[in-house]
Design an enzyme around this catalytic site. Structure first.
Site, PDB file in Angstrom:
ATOM      1  N   GLY A  68       9.094  -3.678  -3.328  1.00 41.19           N
ATOM      2  CA  GLY A  68       7.777  -3.950  -2.747  1.00 41.19           C
ATOM      3  C   GLY A  68       6.701  -3.654  -3.759  1.00 41.19           C
ATOM      4  N   LYS A 114       2.887   0.519  18.395  1.00 41.06           N
ATOM      5  CA  LYS A 114       3.013  -0.476  17.320  1.00 41.06           C
ATOM      6  C   LYS A 114       2.730  -1.846  17.901  1.00 41.06           C
ATOM      7  CE  LYS A 114       3.983  -0.647  12.915  1.00 41.06           C
ATOM      8  NZ  LYS A 114       3.650   0.381  11.906  1.00 41.06           N
ATOM      9  N   GLY A 131       3.249  -4.074  -2.423  1.00 38.93           N
ATOM     10  CA  GLY A 131       2.085  -4.236  -1.546  1.00 38.93           C
ATOM     11  C   GLY A 131       1.283  -2.957  -1.526  1.00 38.93           C
ATOM     12  N   ASN A 132       0.622  -2.705  -0.410  1.00 36.30           N
ATOM     13  CA  ASN A 132      -0.279  -1.559  -0.312  1.00 36.30           C
ATOM     14  C   ASN A 132       0.418  -0.241  -0.623  1.00 36.30           C
ATOM     15  OD1 ASN A 132      -1.277   0.687   1.834  1.00 36.30           O
ATOM     16  ND2 ASN A 132      -2.995  -0.361   0.882  1.00 36.30           N
TER      17      ASN A 132
HETATM   18  P1  NAD Z   1       2.441  -5.192   2.303  1.00 37.31           P
HETATM   19  O1  NAD Z   1       2.446  -6.412   3.144  1.00 37.31           O
HETATM   20  O2  NAD Z   1       1.157  -4.776   1.649  1.00 37.31           O
HETATM   21  O3  NAD Z   1       3.528  -5.321   1.128  1.00 37.31           O
HETATM   22  C1  NAD Z   1       4.857  -5.635   1.381  1.00 37.31           C
HETATM   23  C2  NAD Z   1       5.532  -5.831   0.028  1.00 37.31           C
HETATM   24  O4  NAD Z   1       6.919  -6.063   0.231  1.00 37.31           O
HETATM   25  C3  NAD Z   1       5.005  -7.024  -0.763  1.00 37.31           C
HETATM   26  O5  NAD Z   1       4.906  -6.688  -2.132  1.00 37.31           O
HETATM   27  C4  NAD Z   1       6.097  -8.070  -0.567  1.00 37.31           C
HETATM   28  O6  NAD Z   1       6.136  -9.018  -1.624  1.00 37.31           O
HETATM   29  C5  NAD Z   1       7.315  -7.183  -0.541  1.00 37.31           C
HETATM   30  N1  NAD Z   1       8.488  -7.812   0.047  1.00 37.31           N
HETATM   31  C6  NAD Z   1       8.598  -8.518   1.196  1.00 37.31           C
HETATM   32  N2  NAD Z   1       9.862  -8.953   1.360  1.00 37.31           N
HETATM   33  C7  NAD Z   1      10.561  -8.506   0.297  1.00 37.31           C
HETATM   34  C8  NAD Z   1      11.926  -8.610  -0.105  1.00 37.31           C
HETATM   35  N3  NAD Z   1      12.829  -9.272   0.625  1.00 37.31           N
HETATM   36  N4  NAD Z   1      12.294  -8.031  -1.278  1.00 37.31           N
HETATM   37  C9  NAD Z   1      11.392  -7.373  -2.047  1.00 37.31           C
HETATM   38  N5  NAD Z   1      10.096  -7.224  -1.697  1.00 37.31           N
HETATM   39  C10 NAD Z   1       9.697  -7.783  -0.552  1.00 37.31           C
HETATM   40  O7  NAD Z   1       3.025  -4.024   3.201  1.00 37.31           O
HETATM   41  P2  NAD Z   1       2.783  -2.465   3.083  1.00 37.31           P
HETATM   42  O8  NAD Z   1       1.597  -2.128   3.899  1.00 37.31           O
HETATM   43  O9  NAD Z   1       2.854  -2.055   1.671  1.00 37.31           O
HETATM   44  O10 NAD Z   1       4.040  -1.917   3.903  1.00 37.31           O
HETATM   45  C11 NAD Z   1       5.330  -1.787   3.304  1.00 37.31           C
HETATM   46  C12 NAD Z   1       6.210  -0.926   4.191  1.00 37.31           C
HETATM   47  O11 NAD Z   1       5.571   0.338   4.410  1.00 37.31           O
HETATM   48  C13 NAD Z   1       6.489  -1.468   5.590  1.00 37.31           C
HETATM   49  O12 NAD Z   1       7.765  -1.015   6.010  1.00 37.31           O
HETATM   50  C14 NAD Z   1       5.407  -0.800   6.429  1.00 37.31           C
HETATM   51  O13 NAD Z   1       5.745  -0.735   7.799  1.00 37.31           O
HETATM   52  C15 NAD Z   1       5.412   0.569   5.801  1.00 37.31           C
HETATM   53  N6  NAD Z   1       4.194   1.341   6.020  1.00 37.31           N
HETATM   54  C16 NAD Z   1       2.972   0.859   5.699  1.00 37.31           C
HETATM   55  C17 NAD Z   1       1.857   1.663   5.899  1.00 37.31           C
HETATM   56  C18 NAD Z   1       0.482   1.224   5.478  1.00 37.31           C
HETATM   57  O14 NAD Z   1      -0.467   2.009   5.650  1.00 37.31           O
HETATM   58  N7  NAD Z   1       0.309   0.053   4.895  1.00 37.31           N
HETATM   59  C19 NAD Z   1       1.990   2.930   6.481  1.00 37.31           C
HETATM   60  C20 NAD Z   1       3.266   3.405   6.779  1.00 37.31           C
HETATM   61  C21 NAD Z   1       4.364   2.600   6.542  1.00 37.31           C
END
Ligand code: NAD
Length: 430
Positions: A220, A107, A222-223
């Site tokens: 959340g 990571k 996001g992605n």
């Molecule tokens: P991202 O940056 O695309 O989205 C994060 C989201 O969380 C956003 O909508 C943001 O507004 C929201 N957020 C942040 N702080 C917040 C809070 N205090 N309260 C409510 N919402 C809040 O990130 P992502 O890629 O969607 O990743 C989200 C989680 O999934 C993380 O824990 C990441 O490690 C995990 N993850 C991501 C992937 C990937 O492929 N993107 C893979 C495995 C795990």
């Protein structure tokens, strides 16, 4: 990263220690597996647009590579810490093992806020990170990918810098999450969220609950959350609420529509960081509530898909009696001291490193496609992804049934045993 007073690395170690004890893992192996094998801490000087130089702190941590090269994303976040990266690298080891892909755990992270940086500054930061780390990462040692607040453009800048430094060749397998057409895989953008849904769909099937009869609340947008929510609603589920961060107000909000959120509509009013425009949401008839309301909804499924340390004993009492499933799209959203409360209430947990393994599985497919220089169409990628995720789910579910244990513990048992076996075969720990 999330400032909740919990240390994610201590959480990751506590989870590991508990299962190591249950399965009687010998002490030498425990000592080796409860911490990362390698850590790099770097300082990255970046020329800012105003002519000043700002130095950023970055990390790359490899927890274990006995089963294959390290694999794991790079996060950009102002509250990133070495311990968060350590925990995430450890979870990546278990994730790759439970998904049974030939990769280890790594990571990366940089303490920065890309929301406050120009694209030029972000590009110089990405290139500086690689300049500091390039001898220690690569297609056969440790392969980064996007994560929180990083995207395919960041990955491409990093790849370009790596290829410039290593010289005279292309190394598309050095990093994943690249843009399609530049070594990226179709389906990678959707992969984590869809993977969450492939496992949830299987869980609902074995629980004999039709998806169309369920409701969910997401943290959340996001992605991960977006694509999970898209597929969930396409399958007939109803999303009652989603919460996300508002960077202008520096707080989170929950957006609720008790009749069901229209996910494509909410996507159309969010920015690239996953923040929904609250004025536009109000205009569309959504209630705008405090950030922690997502957890209090009367729904069947809670889907924490944002940050670690969100479901703690302090907030557990706010969870509705109706909730049957916690579907952990985020990494480490539940603290270990909350697991006993969840077990006691009989809520089924789809554990993070199983539930969100779709992203790394598709990253693995991306590497395979890069290596053979032949790219599959999207339906082939998603079909392979669904098969992998379903098999991983069934392995964990069957063991949980057989041993009458919590799904998180079953996932850990499978992962730790696979990694310990590889470590033994290599002769690192006898
Ligand atoms: P991202 O940056 O695309 O989205 C994060 C989201 O969380 C956003 O909508 C943001 O507004 C929201 N957020 C942040 N702080 C917040 C809070 N205090 N309260 C409510 N919402 C809040 O990130 P992502 O890629 O969607 O990743 C989200 C989680 O999934 C993380 O824990 C990441 O490690 C995990 N993850 C991501 C992937 C990937 O492929 N993107 C893979 C495995 C795990």
């Amino acid at each position: 990263m999330a400032n909740t007073g919990y240390n994610p690395f201590e959480n990751a170690q506590a989870q590991f220690d508990g299962v190591a004890e249950t399965i009687g893992l010998d002490q030498g192996m425990r000592d080796f597996l409860r911490q990362p094998m390698k850590e790099y801490h770097v300082s990255i000087p970046v020329k800012m647009d105003d002519g000043t130089t700002k130095t950023f702190k970055g990390f790359r941590i490899r927890h274990n590579d006995a089963r294959g090269p390290g694999k794991g994303g790079i996060r950009f976040h102002p509250e990133e810490t070495a311990d968060t990266v350590r925990a995430l690298s450890m979870w990546m080891t278990w994730k790759c093992a439970v998904a049974d892909i030939p990769l280890g755990g790594g990571k990366g992270g940089i303490i920065c806020d890309p929301r406050e940086m120009s694209l030029g500054e972000q590009e110089r930061l990405c290139r500086g990170y690689i300049r500091a780390l390039y001898p220690n990462i690569g297609p056969f040692s440790d392969v980064p990918a996007p994560d929180v607040m990083t995207n395919n453009q960041h990955m491409l800048w990093m790849l370009d810098e790596y290829e410039t430094l290593v010289g005279n060749a292309r190394f598309p397998g050095m990093i994943t999450g690249k843009p399609v057409g530049m070594g990226g895989s179709l389906g990678r953008t959707e992969a984590t969220g869809y993977g969450v849904m492939y496992t949830l769909k299987e869980l609902l099937r074995v629980m004999k609950i039709p998806v169309g009869d369920t409701t969910a609340s997401f943290q959340g947008f996001g992605n991960v959350a977006e694509y999970a929510a898209r597929m969930y609603t396409d399958l007939g589920g109803k999303v009652i609420a989603v919460s996300c961060w508002d960077n202008t107000d520096k707080t989170a909000y929950t957006f609720r529509n008790v009749n069901g959120c229209n996910i494509p509509e909410l996507v159309s009013i969010k920015d690239k960081f996953g923040s929904i425009d609250k004025e536009k949401a109000k205009g569309l008839g959504y209630e705008v509530l405090p950030g922690d309301e997502w957890l209090k909804q009367d729904v069947d499924i809670l889907a924490p898909c944002a940050l670690e340390n969100q479901i703690t004993p302090a907030v557990f009492g706010n969870i509705s009696q109706k909730v049957k499933i916690i579907c952990e799209g985020a990494n480490g959203p539940t603290t270990p001291d909350c697991d006993p409360l969840i077990k006691e209430r009989g809520i089924v947990v789809l554990p993070d490193f199983l539930c969100n393994a779709g992203g790394v599985t598709c990253s693995y497919f991306e590497q395979v496609q890069c290596n053979i220089n032949y790219f599959w169409d999207k339906s082939e990628v998603l079909e392979k992804l669904e098969r992998k995720m379903t098999e991983a789910f069934q392995g964990v579910y069957n063991l949980a049934q057989e041993k009458n244990v919590y799904m998180r513990d079953a996932a850990y048992m499978i992962a730790i045993e696979r990694v310990a076996h590889a470590v033994k075969l290599r002769g690192w720990v006898s």
